[in-house]
Design an enzyme around this catalytic site. Structure first.
Site, PDB file in Angstrom:
ATOM      1  N   GLU B  43       0.157  81.875  60.877  1.00  0.00           N
ATOM      2  CA  GLU B  43      -1.259  82.146  60.636  1.00  0.00           C
ATOM      3  C   GLU B  43      -2.121  81.035  61.234  1.00  0.00           C
ATOM      4  O   GLU B  43      -1.843  79.850  61.053  1.00  0.00           O
ATOM      5  CB  GLU B  43      -1.570  82.224  59.134  1.00  0.00           C
ATOM      6  CG  GLU B  43      -3.061  82.478  58.904  1.00  0.00           C
ATOM      7  CD  GLU B  43      -3.534  82.258  57.477  1.00  0.00           C
ATOM      8  OE1 GLU B  43      -2.707  81.953  56.587  1.00  0.00           O
ATOM      9  OE2 GLU B  43      -4.752  82.395  57.256  1.00  0.00           O
ATOM     10  N   ASP B 106      -2.723  64.656  53.976  1.00  0.00           N
ATOM     11  CA  ASP B 106      -4.101  64.463  54.417  1.00  0.00           C
ATOM     12  C   ASP B 106      -4.638  63.248  53.687  1.00  0.00           C
ATOM     13  O   ASP B 106      -4.696  63.239  52.455  1.00  0.00           O
ATOM     14  CB  ASP B 106      -4.914  65.712  54.068  1.00  0.00           C
ATOM     15  CG  ASP B 106      -6.373  65.604  54.486  1.00  0.00           C
ATOM     16  OD1 ASP B 106      -7.091  66.610  54.321  1.00  0.00           O
ATOM     17  OD2 ASP B 106      -6.811  64.544  54.960  1.00  0.00           O
ATOM     18  N   ASP B 108      -7.885  60.800  53.421  1.00  0.00           N
ATOM     19  CA  ASP B 108      -9.296  60.782  53.782  1.00  0.00           C
ATOM     20  C   ASP B 108      -9.951  59.505  53.267  1.00  0.00           C
ATOM     21  O   ASP B 108      -9.771  59.144  52.107  1.00  0.00           O
ATOM     22  CB  ASP B 108      -9.942  62.018  53.138  1.00  0.00           C
ATOM     23  CG  ASP B 108     -11.352  62.255  53.637  1.00  0.00           C
ATOM     24  OD1 ASP B 108     -12.135  61.291  53.716  1.00  0.00           O
ATOM     25  OD2 ASP B 108     -11.668  63.415  53.944  1.00  0.00           O
ATOM     26  N   CYS B 119     -18.174  50.326  54.362  1.00  0.00           N
ATOM     27  CA  CYS B 119     -18.758  51.627  54.718  1.00  0.00           C
ATOM     28  C   CYS B 119     -18.709  52.524  53.491  1.00  0.00           C
ATOM     29  O   CYS B 119     -18.046  52.199  52.518  1.00  0.00           O
ATOM     30  CB  CYS B 119     -17.939  52.334  55.800  1.00  0.00           C
ATOM     31  SG  CYS B 119     -17.590  51.355  57.245  1.00  0.00           S
TER      32      CYS B 119
END
Lengths: 347, 420
Positions: B43, B106, B108, B119
């Site tokens: 997919e 993942d 982040d 930051c």
């Protein structure tokens, strides 16, 4: 010990089957209250007997029908297994059962009806049990004088991690190249971990079985399984909490949720995961859909108290927020009744 | 660093990127895994301009994939699972279930907002990028040593994070239960921004994988967390730090640490006091590893565990253009992660410029050559892929090294008879 690789054979009367399930559930209830064995309906729990197996396999059907029962079921059966394993007075009874389960695994494989996953698992089991039954292993490990500590590394079993995931997540053992290293004294933990894996795979596969669908449609099975749902395994709340009471009720929330509620009131925003969990919790304690929408709207319509650039605003994203709340209440998408996550999930 | 990327130019740049630069060949070679019809059942999902999201796209071969991408110019391409039937033909099929997928991670930077001051939000700099370096090193070694996985593809997510794709054959076949186990084994920092203490290390001995992670963090910790991120430099940050400690010892540490004013001095005092208490046996069993818990809370990889757990979770494909930054999600080498600079990642505007410059040069060269050389020139130019003429050259060679690793593993498993 019984790992329930093979279902019972033969014919059983309806009242007898009902008793198997009832007594088993009663036993589980007492297990959850005290850790000791009681004399409850002991003939139904005589290990690996036909009645014992009948009760177990029927409850598997209940776990297929109601997925909320599955984790409880596996937990109780695992505790029963642990009880049995701990109660052997000498190594011989244990070895007799190891041999028995080994034979069952081989028989299942030779029948040729197992899925690839189960074949893999059974092959691993056969390998492990054969090693445990070897003279050198059993005279060392099942010897009463074997010291149960981590320092004994004479006999190590290397098991692929896929078959003992519970040991992996708890970081109880060393992992090397995808194999879990089982030291002598951890053989019991290994047994429980393998059982857990087997149960998860086996019950999952039942969802795709035509025979299981036929069984679940049978009225007699339905009435027996209803015994499980009637039990207070999962309390479904009939009480309602009004929007105006959420604040005062929050004093009684479990601390994790109370914290989220307080943070929301202070910052007017929560991260996705936290918003999801708090919403589900509010639903399950009895907050109505409309009240929930008002609750979230009142917070998200306010400015984020700490971040001036916050782009998450009710006016902008109302449709999405309302959709996700409705989804949790089972009114959109999959239309399932989503339950709050358990305490152990958060820990 | 070349021309500045501006988000408004994306609709003009994307068609050029997809026509000449997107590496279709290696991309499909990866996802085919050496099988002739594996790609068909995968997919893909496209996000088009205007936030239109289409799932269950599937393609029977490279030409179809290329054609559709060039036609639609998706702003984002996600890769999903390999299903039991072609996703585009899923309606009317009895069983449409996900069968295989890479294990993905993942990480982040926004999940580190409560421990970085340089930051916040979408920005990233060389100081906070160190969190990613540490995360990559820890996860890479855990996946290789503990789980025996070797075909790891590390990708820059395009703005402020990294992805890891575990592509070993046995990994792709794992079910949700095993994926959860891997995710939970690797996750140590639990709880969001609203939880004060996020790491608990029970027991008296530390699991060797946790010790290994601490060994990675240790050389960075003082310079990065104490100094650069000034973890103890303000009263508020000191307060957050103290909240990690148990109630019964917190007051004491608050008193002694407040006497110093800089982050470095406060950390020094913390260590001295901790050693002192420990020697006097004043620490309880559960407080044995408080220093390790603190170090892990500040520096251990923060995973989005839901990304890893699901067999059918979709994740952004490598080589996508990030719409806000214009940067390409390029593969990088874990061995060289120390030298990876997120600011030097090529943007789509840079690449398009580079291609234009190259084309112009080629034209100029062509007009200066005589006929015989011209013929040779044309042949040699045509054989170089466009992306190799740009800043994508190095990332592509990283990717090709990864593909060679996959090929090698495939050959190995064909030779070896699988036997537990």
């Amino acid at each position: 010990m019984a790992l329930y690789f093979k279902p019972p054979r033969g014919i059983i009367s309806y009242p007898a089957l009902q008793n198997c399930v009832e007594e088993r559930l009663k036993f589980f209830k007492t297990l959850s209250q005290t850790p000791d064995i009681t004399s409850y309906g002991i003939e139904y729990l005589y290990e690996d007997s036909a009645l014992d197996r009948a009760g177990h396999f029927t409850l598997r059907l209940a776990a297929v029908k109601d997925s909320r029962f599955l984790p409880l079921f596996i937990d109780y059966e695992t505790r029963l297994l642990k009880l049995r394993l701990n109660s052997y007075k000498n190594g011989n009874s244990l070895l007799a059962f190891l041999k028995n389960q080994l034979r069952h695994a081989k028989e299942c494989l030779s029948e040729g009806l197992c899925s690839d996953k189960i074949i893999g698992l059974f092959n691993a089991v056969i390998n492990i049990f054969a090693k445990m039954l070897s003279k050198s292993y059993r005279s060392h490990v099942f010897n009463e004088t074997h010291i149960s500590d981590d320092k004994c590394k004479i006999f190590m079993l290397n098991v692929p991690f896929q078959y003992c995931t519970t040991l992996v997540t708890k970081r109880k053992v060393n992992l090397k190249n995808g194999y879990v290293q089982i030291t002598c004294e951890k053989w019991l933990d290994l047994m429980l971990a393998i059982f857990y894996t087997y149960m998860k795979i086996a019950v999952n596969e039942m969802h795709y079985s035509k025979n299981v669908q036929v069984a679940l449609a049978d009225e007699r099975i339905k009435s027996i399984i209803a015994l499980v749902c009637a039990d207070d395994y999962v309390k479904v709340t009939s009480s309602v909490i009004l929007l105006s009471h959420i604040d005062s009720e929050s004093k009684f929330f479990p601390l994790c949720m109370q914290n989220l509620h307080n943070v929301l009131k202070k910052k007017h925003r929560l991260a996705h995961e936290e918003r999801f969990n708090l919403s589900l919790f509010l639903k399950d304690i009895g907050v109505s859909l409309d009240d929930s929408i008002i609750y979230w709207k009142s917070e998200y319509s306010k400015e984020h108290s700490e971040c001036a650039q916050c782009l998450h605003k009710w006016e902008v994203n109302e449709k999405r927020y309302v959709y996700s709340i409705r989804h949790m209440y089972g009114l959109e998408g999959g239309r399932r009744n989503y339950k709050t996550r358990s305490c152990s999930y958060f820990q | 660093m070349g021309s500045e990327y501006k988000e408004e130019t994306l609709p003009d740049l994307l068609p050029l990127y997809y026509k000449r630069l997107f590496p279709y060949d290696p991309f499909c070679k990866w996802l085919s895994y050496g099988k002739s019809s594996y790609l068909d059942f995968r997919e893909f999902s496209f996000t088009l301009l205007g936030d239109v999201y289409i799932r269950f796209q599937s393609f029977n071969n490279l030409e179809e994939l290329m054609h559709e991408i060039q036609k639609r110019c998706p702003v984002k391409i996600d890769i999903g699972a390999v299903y039991s039937c072609r996703p585009k033909d899923r309606r009317g099929v009895n069983e449409f279930v996900p069968l295989e997928k890479e294990i993905v991670f993942d990480i982040d930077m926004t999940d580190y907002d409560d421990v970085r001051i340089c930051c916040s939000g979408a920005d990233v700099c060389s100081k906070c990028w160190k969190f990613m370096i540490i995360a990559c090193k820890i996860l890479d070694s855990a996946l290789r040593e503990d789980f025996g996985y070797h075909n790891l593809l590390w990708v820059f997510s395009g703005r402020r994070g990294i992805h890891c794709w575990v592509c070993d054959e046995s990994a792709r076949k794992l079910d949700d239960m095993c994926r959860s186990a891997i995710a939970e084994y690797l996750q140590l920092v639990k709880g969001g921004a609203n939880q004060s203490k996020k790491v608990y290390l029970p027991g008296d001995k530390l699991h060797y994988s946790i010790q290994r992670a601490l060994d990675v963090i240790e050389p960075y910790f003082v310079q990065m967390i104490i100094e650069e991120q000034d973890m103890l430099g303000t009263d508020e940050r000191l307060k957050n730090f103290l909240m990690i400690l148990d109630d019964d010892i917190r007051r004491h540490f608050e008193e002694v640490m407040s006497q110093a004013k800089t982050s470095e001095n406060r950390w020094k005092i913390f260590n001295e006091e901790l050693t002192c208490l420990s020697q006097k046996q004043k620490l309880s069993k559960t407080q044995r590893h408080v220093k390790e818990e603190i170090m892990l809370q500040y520096a251990y990889p923060r995973l989005d565990i839901n990304v890893t757990k699901g067999l059918n979770h979709l994740l952004k494909a490598p080589f996508c253009v990030h719409p806000k930054s214009g940067k390409i999600s390029i593969p990088f080498s874990a061995k060289a992660v120390d030298r990876f600079d997120p600011h030097m990642v090529p943007t789509v505007s840079l690449l398009v410029d580079e291609i234009n410059i190259y084309d112009a040069k080629t034209k100029e060269q062509e007009s200066q050559l005589d006929d015989k050389n011209l013929e040779e020139g044309i042949v040699s130019i045509k054989s170089i892929k466009d992306y190799k003429k740009t800043s994508l050259l190095k990332p592509m060679s990283n990717f090709e090294e990864f593909l060679r690793g996959l090929e090698k593993s495939r050959k190995k498993s064909e030779d070896k008879s699988l036997d537990f």
